[in-house]
Scaffold this motif. Structure first.
Motif, PDB file in Angstrom:
ATOM      1  N   UNK A  74       7.734 -40.239 -54.934  1.00 62.74           N
ATOM      2  CA  UNK A  74       8.454 -39.742 -53.763  1.00 62.74           C
ATOM      3  C   UNK A  74       9.442 -38.686 -54.226  1.00 62.74           C
ATOM      4  N   UNK A  75       9.325 -37.493 -53.687  1.00 62.88           N
ATOM      5  CA  UNK A  75      10.286 -36.432 -54.004  1.00 62.88           C
ATOM      6  C   UNK A  75      11.293 -36.339 -52.862  1.00 62.88           C
ATOM      7  N   UNK A  76      12.573 -36.405 -53.220  1.00 63.64           N
ATOM      8  CA  UNK A  76      13.646 -36.332 -52.228  1.00 63.64           C
ATOM      9  C   UNK A  76      14.281 -34.946 -52.311  1.00 63.64           C
ATOM     10  N   UNK A  77      14.299 -34.245 -51.203  1.00 70.36           N
ATOM     11  CA  UNK A  77      14.937 -32.933 -51.189  1.00 70.36           C
ATOM     12  C   UNK A  77      15.953 -32.885 -50.047  1.00 70.36           C
ATOM     13  N   UNK A  78      16.807 -31.878 -50.099  1.00 70.54           N
ATOM     14  CA  UNK A  78      17.803 -31.732 -49.047  1.00 70.54           C
ATOM     15  C   UNK A  78      18.995 -30.959 -49.578  1.00 70.54           C
ATOM     16  N   UNK A  79      19.818 -30.459 -48.663  1.00 74.41           N
ATOM     17  CA  UNK A  79      20.962 -29.656 -49.089  1.00 74.41           C
ATOM     18  C   UNK A  79      21.948 -30.449 -49.936  1.00 74.41           C
ATOM     19  N   UNK A  80      22.778 -29.734 -50.658  1.00 72.80           N
ATOM     20  CA  UNK A  80      23.840 -30.338 -51.446  1.00 72.80           C
ATOM     21  C   UNK A  80      24.743 -31.160 -50.525  1.00 72.80           C
ATOM     22  N   UNK A  81      25.085 -32.368 -50.971  1.00 71.23           N
ATOM     23  CA  UNK A  81      25.966 -33.220 -50.188  1.00 71.23           C
ATOM     24  C   UNK A  81      25.246 -34.071 -49.159  1.00 71.23           C
ATOM     25  N   UNK A  82      23.916 -34.023 -49.143  1.00 72.18           N
ATOM     26  CA  UNK A  82      23.185 -34.774 -48.106  1.00 72.18           C
ATOM     27  C   UNK A  82      23.009 -36.251 -48.452  1.00 72.18           C
ATOM     28  N   UNK A  83      23.379 -36.650 -49.683  1.00 76.06           N
ATOM     29  CA  UNK A  83      23.316 -38.073 -50.027  1.00 76.06           C
ATOM     30  C   UNK A  83      22.210 -38.437 -51.002  1.00 76.06           C
ATOM     31  N   UNK A  84      21.553 -37.442 -51.597  1.00 80.06           N
ATOM     32  CA  UNK A  84      20.411 -37.715 -52.478  1.00 80.06           C
ATOM     33  C   UNK A  84      20.830 -38.503 -53.722  1.00 80.06           C
TER      34      UNK A  84
END
Ligand code: ADP
Ligand code: MG
Length: 261
Positions: free
Chosen positions: A51-61
């Motif tokens: 599973x690859x998790x992506x998202x903007x900085x600060x999104x909780x990854x």
């Protein structure tokens, strides 16, 4: 022809669809003070799934990764590994940490130990593995990640890419059930990124269960079974890579992809 036969389909082994998922997060909530950093997170990861998790900085990854090996406690909800809720403390927590390998952006190697010692120490301390056995295992792993010839050096004598491969070997030495990677190539010079991604792609092909936070969309396309897009502490969208990259559904995912692709 099914989607999986397509040349663009992930080359990793398909997840084992039988049996229980390996990692499950149910209704997970996490706050830092007023900040609701993980909101209603529901995610399950099958055995062998990438599973690859992506998202903007600060999104909780990062917080999501840290919650999975309990570096961060959660405020409510349940996280299970292999059907067992994460233990809060003590020996059970130490065992959990052994089952969940983690590789960070910063390599976090012990600066005053050799590369070989870095990989041997965990199994000797946490699993009472004999020195000779730990050493043989460590050398095999260093071989596998392509840095066996650096075994007697100190971490600072290695390039960033080599250090990160040692960090992967060190995590694998504990024989984890799942590997978490939190932006493992973000601190690397561009020419070293691929040598680390190649090791990760091999691991994925060998069937390791992996949760990978990364901005490397090439890796996501090649190795992921599923892409999870986070924004503002929520999972906004999840889909197979081809689907996600060619037909993102939410405006937030479209906006994010337009900025990074
Ligand atoms: P990402 O990895 O997606 O960039 P993080 O999980 O690191 O996001 O952070 C999510 C949010 O939580 C950010 O707003 C960040 O500033 C905040 N945060 C992270 N760690 C802490 C902490 N220990 N204390 C307070 N706020 C934090
Ligand atoms: Mg992060």
């Amino acid at each position: 022809m099914t989607a999986r036969d397509d040349a663009s389909a992930p080359s990793a082994a398909p997840p084992d669809g039988t049996g229980e998922p390996l990692v499950v997060l149910s209704d997970v909530q996490k706050y830092f003070g007023e900040l609701h950093v993980l909101q209603d997170i529901n995610l399950s990861v099958a055995h062998g799934e990438v599973v690859v998790v992506i998202g903007p900085s600060g999104s909780g990854k990062s917080t999501l990764c840290r919650a999975i090996n309990r570096l961060e406690p959660i405020d409510s909800g349940v996280i299970t590994l292999d059907g067992q809720p994460l233990p809060a403390e003590g020996k059970a927590l130490a065992r959990l940490r052994a089952d969940v390998g983690m590789v960070f952006q910063a390599f976090n190697l012990f600066a005053h130990k050799t590369v070989l010692q870095n990989v041997m120490l965990g199994p000797m301390k946490a699993k009472n593995v004999k020195k000779s056995e730990a050493e043989a295992d460590a050398m095999r792993l260093l071989e596998r990640v392509g840095v066996a010839n650096q075994a007697q050096k100190l971490p600072a004598q290695l390039s960033g890419g080599q250090q990160q491969r040692v960090a992967i070997a060190r995590a694998l030495a504990m024989k984890p059930k799942v590997m978490l990677f939190d932006e493992p190539t973000s601190a690397l010079d561009p020419e070293m990124i691929n040598e680390v991604l190649d090791v990760m792609t091999d691991l994925a092909k060998e069937g390791m269960t992996m949760v990978v936070v990364t901005h490397e969309m090439g890796f996501a396309r090649k190795a992921a079974h599923r892409v999870v897009f986070m924004d503002d502490g929520r999972i906004v969208e999840e889909a197979e890579p081809e689907e996600f990259f060619s037909r993102p559904k939410s405006d937030r995912a479209k906006d994010f992809l337009s900025k990074i692709l």
